[in-house]
Design a protein around this motif. Sequence first.
Motif, mmCIF file in Angstrom:
data_model
loop_
_atom_site.group_PDB
_atom_site.id
_atom_site.type_symbol
_atom_site.label_atom_id
_atom_site.label_comp_id
_atom_site.label_asym_id
_atom_site.label_seq_id
_atom_site.Cartn_x
_atom_site.Cartn_y
_atom_site.Cartn_z
ATOM 1 N N ALA A 66 36.524 33.523 46.013
ATOM 2 C CA ALA A 66 37.571 34.378 45.598
ATOM 3 C C ALA A 66 38.661 33.561 44.599
ATOM 4 O O ALA A 66 38.290 32.205 44.471
ATOM 5 C CB ALA A 66 38.536 34.897 46.758
ATOM 6 N N ALA A 67 39.689 34.164 44.006
ATOM 7 C CA ALA A 67 40.732 33.527 43.423
ATOM 8 C C ALA A 67 41.565 32.648 44.094
ATOM 9 O O ALA A 67 42.177 31.589 43.641
ATOM 10 C CB ALA A 67 41.407 34.496 42.304
ATOM 11 N N LEU A 91 37.723 39.739 36.993
ATOM 12 C CA LEU A 91 38.889 39.944 37.930
ATOM 13 C C LEU A 91 40.101 39.905 37.084
ATOM 14 O O LEU A 91 40.937 40.872 37.747
ATOM 15 C CB LEU A 91 39.051 38.524 38.746
ATOM 16 N N HIS A 271 43.826 45.820 49.807
ATOM 17 C CA HIS A 271 43.507 44.755 49.111
ATOM 18 C C HIS A 271 42.367 45.046 48.256
ATOM 19 O O HIS A 271 41.143 44.531 48.110
ATOM 20 C CB HIS A 271 43.186 43.617 50.101
ATOM 21 N N ASN A 276 36.475 39.825 42.065
ATOM 22 C CA ASN A 276 35.424 39.061 41.194
ATOM 23 C C ASN A 276 33.817 39.932 41.581
ATOM 24 O O ASN A 276 33.941 40.183 42.836
ATOM 25 C CB ASN A 276 35.159 37.799 41.681
HETATM 26 C C1 OXD Z 1 41.022 36.746 45.448
HETATM 27 C C2 OXD Z 1 41.172 37.971 46.183
HETATM 28 O O1 OXD Z 1 41.724 35.755 45.816
HETATM 29 O O2 OXD Z 1 40.416 38.692 46.387
HETATM 30 O O3 OXD Z 1 40.063 36.686 44.524
HETATM 31 O O4 OXD Z 1 42.465 38.292 46.615
#
Ligand code: OXD
Length: 308
Positions: A66-67, A91, A271, A276
Amino acid sequence: MTKIVFFGDNSDIPKLVALARAQYPDLQVYTEDDPGALDAEVAACWRPEHGALARFPRLRLIHAIAAGVDNILEDPMLPPLPICRVAAPDLSAGMSEFVLWSVLLFHRNLDQVLMNQRRHHWHRVDQEPASSRTVGILGLGTLGTHVARTLFHHGYRVRGWSRQPKQIANVRSYAGADELDAFLAGSDILVCLLPLTGETQGILDRKLLGKLPRGAALVHCGRGGHLVSEDVLGLVREGHLRGAVLDVFEAEPLDPASPLWDEPNIYVTPHIASANSIQSILDQISENVRRLHAGEALENRVDPQRGY
Ligand code: OXD
Ligand code: NDP
């Protein structure tokens, strides 16, 4: 072949494992319980249990899927290895769509229109141009910058707050604690795209949100740990905030008993602001595996001291 182990409490993990096995012949793919997984050189994970990463003696790289990496950095037994995250163009594009939708909800008074429909009430709410609204973005990194450009392109006045000053065309930059109050005072809609760190934990509290102009709206896409839910709830009920779109929560899934679900001017999303794609996660991991072996600088490397 590079041995890679995927693990963590995330529904993307089985999809990543399946696609990696099917399409990435240079990766020898394991899940946590597979025999041989302990020899993994790369761990790709989401919210690993504390101590889980320390169990792999040959590990050379920790890769988030994830980011945000707060869920990895909080491990007190984290091995001192390079950590990378995934920040793919899909993303950023998805986040811009989500924030634009949220900003339009408030700017075009669509929140009121939706409420009126439930009451069968026909009322042509006021409409004003985008240029009448200033959107303030907390965090002008990969996502915040993309969102800022998108909002400017749609006619909004845009400002952003970060640690270091930024030069982004048509975006007014504010930096550091000294400039936070001035940034907030002029933000009609506040968007949070900060990473969760020791400094930003609980930042969306009554003290900060109280500095927005009365009637401002909040769009929160950072992390649940930023949000002091009871403060947001109180400020919405008092009318200081006209409403909030909340995408992330301290505990996910959000408790069915949470009062946030039923608050008329709060919009809860699970959420999903952006993610991504499975393909782009694997492309970035496999590129970093290549770089690791070639001795080249890794992409999207995180600074563990800074926390993002
Ligand atoms: C992320 C998330 O950090 O999905 O990529 O929140
Ligand atoms: P980046 O690391 O690229 O950017 C972070 C930004 O926050 C930078 O501009 C940084 O400032 C700023 N920042 C960090 N700490 C502070 C601070 N103490 N004071 C002021 N500014 C600060 O992150 P991304 O843009 O890629 O992602 C941001 C977050 O979005 C992720 O960490 C994740 O939590 C969340 N996210 C949520 C998703 C969702 O679906 N809801 C999906 C993906 C991500 P500077 O530039 O000066 O260093």
